[in-house]
Structures are given as structure tokens and as C-alpha cells.
Design a protein around this motif. Structure first.
Motif, PDB file in Angstrom:
ATOM      1  N   GLN A  48       6.630  12.206  14.258  1.00 55.97           N
ATOM      2  CA  GLN A  48       6.040  11.798  15.741  1.00 55.97           C
ATOM      3  C   GLN A  48       5.234  10.529  15.603  1.00 55.97           C
ATOM      4  OE1 GLN A  48       6.239  13.778  18.528  1.00 55.97           O
ATOM      5  NE2 GLN A  48       7.663  14.759  17.004  1.00 55.97           N
ATOM      6  N   CYS A  49       4.722  10.142  14.356  1.00 60.89           N
ATOM      7  CA  CYS A  49       3.985   9.086  14.259  1.00 60.89           C
ATOM      8  C   CYS A  49       5.086   7.966  14.468  1.00 60.89           C
ATOM      9  CB  CYS A  49       3.476   8.881  12.918  1.00 60.89           C
ATOM     10  SG  CYS A  49       4.413   9.176  11.569  1.00 60.89           S
ATOM     11  N   ALA A  50       6.407   7.873  13.802  1.00 61.13           N
ATOM     12  CA  ALA A  50       7.169   6.730  13.874  1.00 61.13           C
ATOM     13  C   ALA A  50       7.786   6.749  15.352  1.00 61.13           C
ATOM     14  CB  ALA A  50       8.351   7.008  12.926  1.00 61.13           C
ATOM     15  N   PHE A  51       7.930   7.861  15.932  1.00 65.98           N
ATOM     16  CA  PHE A  51       8.237   7.702  17.307  1.00 65.98           C
ATOM     17  C   PHE A  51       7.347   6.989  18.228  1.00 65.98           C
ATOM     18  CE2 PHE A  51       8.189   9.899  21.682  1.00 65.98           C
ATOM     19  CZ  PHE A  51       9.709   9.621  22.191  1.00 65.98           C
ATOM     20  N   LEU A  52       5.890   7.330  18.236  1.00 60.54           N
ATOM     21  CA  LEU A  52       4.728   6.821  19.003  1.00 60.54           C
ATOM     22  C   LEU A  52       4.578   5.550  18.714  1.00 60.54           C
ATOM     23  CD1 LEU A  52       2.974  10.117  19.437  1.00 60.54           C
ATOM     24  CD2 LEU A  52       4.422   8.911  21.174  1.00 60.54           C
ATOM     25  N   ALA A  53       4.697   5.009  17.476  1.00 54.61           N
ATOM     26  CA  ALA A  53       3.889   3.985  16.950  1.00 54.61           C
ATOM     27  C   ALA A  53       5.032   3.270  15.859  1.00 54.61           C
ATOM     28  CB  ALA A  53       2.677   3.787  16.338  1.00 54.61           C
ATOM     29  N   PRO A  54       6.211   3.030  16.401  1.00 54.46           N
ATOM     30  CA  PRO A  54       7.366   2.470  15.474  1.00 54.46           C
ATOM     31  C   PRO A  54       7.075   1.115  14.835  1.00 54.46           C
ATOM     32  CG  PRO A  54       7.921   2.155  17.836  1.00 54.46           C
ATOM     33  CD  PRO A  54       6.778   2.844  17.880  1.00 54.46           C
ATOM     34  N   ASP A  55       6.030   0.288  15.238  1.00 57.77           N
ATOM     35  CA  ASP A  55       5.734  -0.766  14.450  1.00 57.77           C
ATOM     36  C   ASP A  55       4.900  -0.602  13.452  1.00 57.77           C
ATOM     37  OD1 ASP A  55       7.369  -2.478  16.297  1.00 57.77           O
ATOM     38  OD2 ASP A  55       5.498  -2.621  17.603  1.00 57.77           O
ATOM     39  N   THR A  56       4.146   0.515  13.403  1.00 59.34           N
ATOM     40  CA  THR A  56       3.342   0.839  12.292  1.00 59.34           C
ATOM     41  C   THR A  56       3.913   1.908  11.204  1.00 59.34           C
ATOM     42  OG1 THR A  56       1.536   0.309  13.607  1.00 59.34           O
ATOM     43  CG2 THR A  56       0.978   1.678  11.880  1.00 59.34           C
ATOM     44  N   PHE A  57       4.765   2.832  11.811  1.00 57.75           N
ATOM     45  CA  PHE A  57       5.218   3.915  11.212  1.00 57.75           C
ATOM     46  C   PHE A  57       6.817   3.905  11.135  1.00 57.75           C
ATOM     47  CE2 PHE A  57       0.948   5.444  12.626  1.00 57.75           C
ATOM     48  CZ  PHE A  57       0.409   5.657  11.502  1.00 57.75           C
ATOM     49  N   ARG A  58       7.409   4.094  10.235  1.00 51.62           N
ATOM     50  CA  ARG A  58       8.943   4.355  10.250  1.00 51.62           C
ATOM     51  C   ARG A  58       9.293   5.475   9.007  1.00 51.62           C
ATOM     52  NH1 ARG A  58      12.640   0.618   7.185  1.00 51.62           N
ATOM     53  NH2 ARG A  58      11.110  -0.549   6.033  1.00 51.62           N
ATOM     54  N   MET A  59      10.405   6.327   9.266  1.00 50.43           N
ATOM     55  CA  MET A  59      10.952   6.956   8.399  1.00 50.43           C
ATOM     56  C   MET A  59      12.136   6.294   7.665  1.00 50.43           C
ATOM     57  SD  MET A  59       9.295   9.859   9.081  1.00 50.43           S
ATOM     58  CE  MET A  59       9.920  10.863   7.724  1.00 50.43           C
ATOM     59  N   TRP A  60      11.698   6.670   6.372  1.00 51.22           N
ATOM     60  CA  TRP A  60      12.719   6.137   5.364  1.00 51.22           C
ATOM     61  C   TRP A  60      13.615   7.266   4.758  1.00 51.22           C
ATOM     62  CZ3 TRP A  60      14.545   1.467   4.282  1.00 51.22           C
ATOM     63  CH2 TRP A  60      15.097   1.360   3.084  1.00 51.22           C
ATOM     64  N   GLY A  61      14.969   7.400   5.304  1.00 50.00           N
ATOM     65  CA  GLY A  61      15.590   8.585   4.912  1.00 50.00           C
ATOM     66  C   GLY A  61      15.240   9.713   5.633  1.00 50.00           C
ATOM     67  N   GLU A  62      15.206  10.884   5.290  1.00 45.95           N
ATOM     68  CA  GLU A  62      14.962  12.103   5.767  1.00 45.95           C
ATOM     69  C   GLU A  62      13.539  12.353   5.928  1.00 45.95           C
ATOM     70  OE1 GLU A  62      17.459  14.802   6.937  1.00 45.95           O
ATOM     71  OE2 GLU A  62      19.274  13.609   6.879  1.00 45.95           O
ATOM     72  N   GLU A  63      12.754  12.135   4.922  1.00 46.27           N
ATOM     73  CA  GLU A  63      11.682  12.865   4.613  1.00 46.27           C
ATOM     74  C   GLU A  63      10.572  11.692   4.301  1.00 46.27           C
ATOM     75  OE1 GLU A  63      11.390  16.036   1.903  1.00 46.27           O
ATOM     76  OE2 GLU A  63      13.002  17.067   2.870  1.00 46.27           O
ATOM     77  N   ALA A  64      10.689  10.659   3.839  1.00 41.66           N
ATOM     78  CA  ALA A  64       9.779   9.550   3.198  1.00 41.66           C
ATOM     79  C   ALA A  64       9.254   8.755   4.469  1.00 41.66           C
ATOM     80  CB  ALA A  64      10.491   8.814   2.143  1.00 41.66           C
ATOM     81  N   LEU A  65       7.937   8.815   4.570  1.00 38.54           N
ATOM     82  CA  LEU A  65       7.235   7.951   5.723  1.00 38.54           C
ATOM     83  C   LEU A  65       7.059   6.763   5.009  1.00 38.54           C
ATOM     84  CD1 LEU A  65       6.046   7.653   8.540  1.00 38.54           C
ATOM     85  CD2 LEU A  65       3.951   8.469   7.291  1.00 38.54           C
ATOM     86  N   MET A  66       7.047   5.558   5.691  1.00 37.92           N
ATOM     87  CA  MET A  66       6.647   4.178   5.442  1.00 37.92           C
ATOM     88  C   MET A  66       5.693   3.788   6.423  1.00 37.92           C
ATOM     89  SD  MET A  66      10.071   2.277   3.803  1.00 37.92           S
ATOM     90  CE  MET A  66       8.994   0.995   2.983  1.00 37.92           C
ATOM     91  N   PHE A  67       4.769   3.083   6.124  1.00 40.39           N
ATOM     92  CA  PHE A  67       3.627   2.764   7.180  1.00 40.39           C
ATOM     93  C   PHE A  67       2.733   1.389   6.965  1.00 40.39           C
ATOM     94  CE2 PHE A  67      -0.505   3.751   5.213  1.00 40.39           C
ATOM     95  CZ  PHE A  67      -0.067   4.770   4.160  1.00 40.39           C
ATOM     96  N   HIS A  68       2.466   0.736   7.901  1.00 37.53           N
ATOM     97  CA  HIS A  68       1.560  -0.418   7.777  1.00 37.53           C
ATOM     98  C   HIS A  68       0.240  -0.123   7.633  1.00 37.53           C
ATOM     99  CE1 HIS A  68      -0.094  -4.325   8.373  1.00 37.53           C
ATOM    100  NE2 HIS A  68       1.106  -4.994   8.282  1.00 37.53           N
ATOM    101  N   SER A  69      -0.472  -0.483   6.610  1.00 37.59           N
ATOM    102  CA  SER A  69      -1.739   0.124   6.331  1.00 37.59           C
ATOM    103  C   SER A  69      -2.803  -0.804   7.099  1.00 37.59           C
ATOM    104  CB  SER A  69      -2.161   0.268   4.825  1.00 37.59           C
ATOM    105  OG  SER A  69      -2.187  -1.131   4.437  1.00 37.59           O
TER     106      SER A  69
END
Length: 88
Positions: A15-36
Motif C-alpha cells: 500500500q505504501c508503494a502504491f500511495l508514495a512511489p517516490d519513497t517506497f517500492r517493492m523489490w520482487g514479491e516481498e522486499a520493501l525498499m524505501f527512501h529514509s
């Protein structure tokens, strides 16, 4: 503003990657990457993402928030609860 994600709590709902794609994104199926440290212009998107996280894994730390000044009082007057200013 600093974003902190509890990766042990995150379940990959994205949900975070959908709402704030510049800050959060999914890497693969489960790994979350984010800009701190997202840009302040992304504040609304980040706050929506925080609110939408179903497991509440995202926190925002307001590093730049100014401290709240103590209420001012006049000798013999009590501060009001709503504004913190003295009543006469």
C-alpha cells in the motif's frame, strides 16, 4: 522528516508503494525498499502511506519540527488549556 520501517513487521502489502512511489517500492514479491529521508514535497504522500499500512510498520520521525514553546503566564494568572496563554 525521516521514515522508519519495521521490516520485521512489514508483510509486503505494498500500500505504501502504491500511495508514495517516490519513497517506497517493492523489490520482487516481498522486499520493501524505501527512501529514509524523503523530500518535504512528498509529505502528504508519505503520511497517506503511513496511515494505509495494514500492519502499522511505518513511522515518521519529525527531525526538523520546532519544539513547542512553554506557555507564557502573567503573575497570578493561570494559563488557559486551549491556548496556553494567561487570562486576566
Amino acid at each position: 522528516m525521516r521514515v522508519v520501517v519495521d521490516l520485521a513487521r512489514c508483510q509486503g502489502y505494498a500500500q505504501c508503494a502504491f500511495l508514495a512511489p517516490d519513497t517506497f517500492r517493492m523489490w520482487g514479491e516481498e522486499a520493501l525498499m524505501f527512501h529514509s529521508s524523503p523530500d518535504e514535497t512528498q509529505r502528504d504522500e508519505v503520511l497517506r502511506a503511513v496511515a494505509a499500512c495494514p500492519v502499522q510498520a511505518i513511522l515518521v520521525d519529525w527531525l526538523d519540527a520546532a519544539p513547542t514553546p512553554p506557555p507564557t503566564t502573567v503573575a497570578g494568572a493561570a494559563p488557559t488549556a486551549a491556548t496556553g496563554t494567561a487570562t486576566a
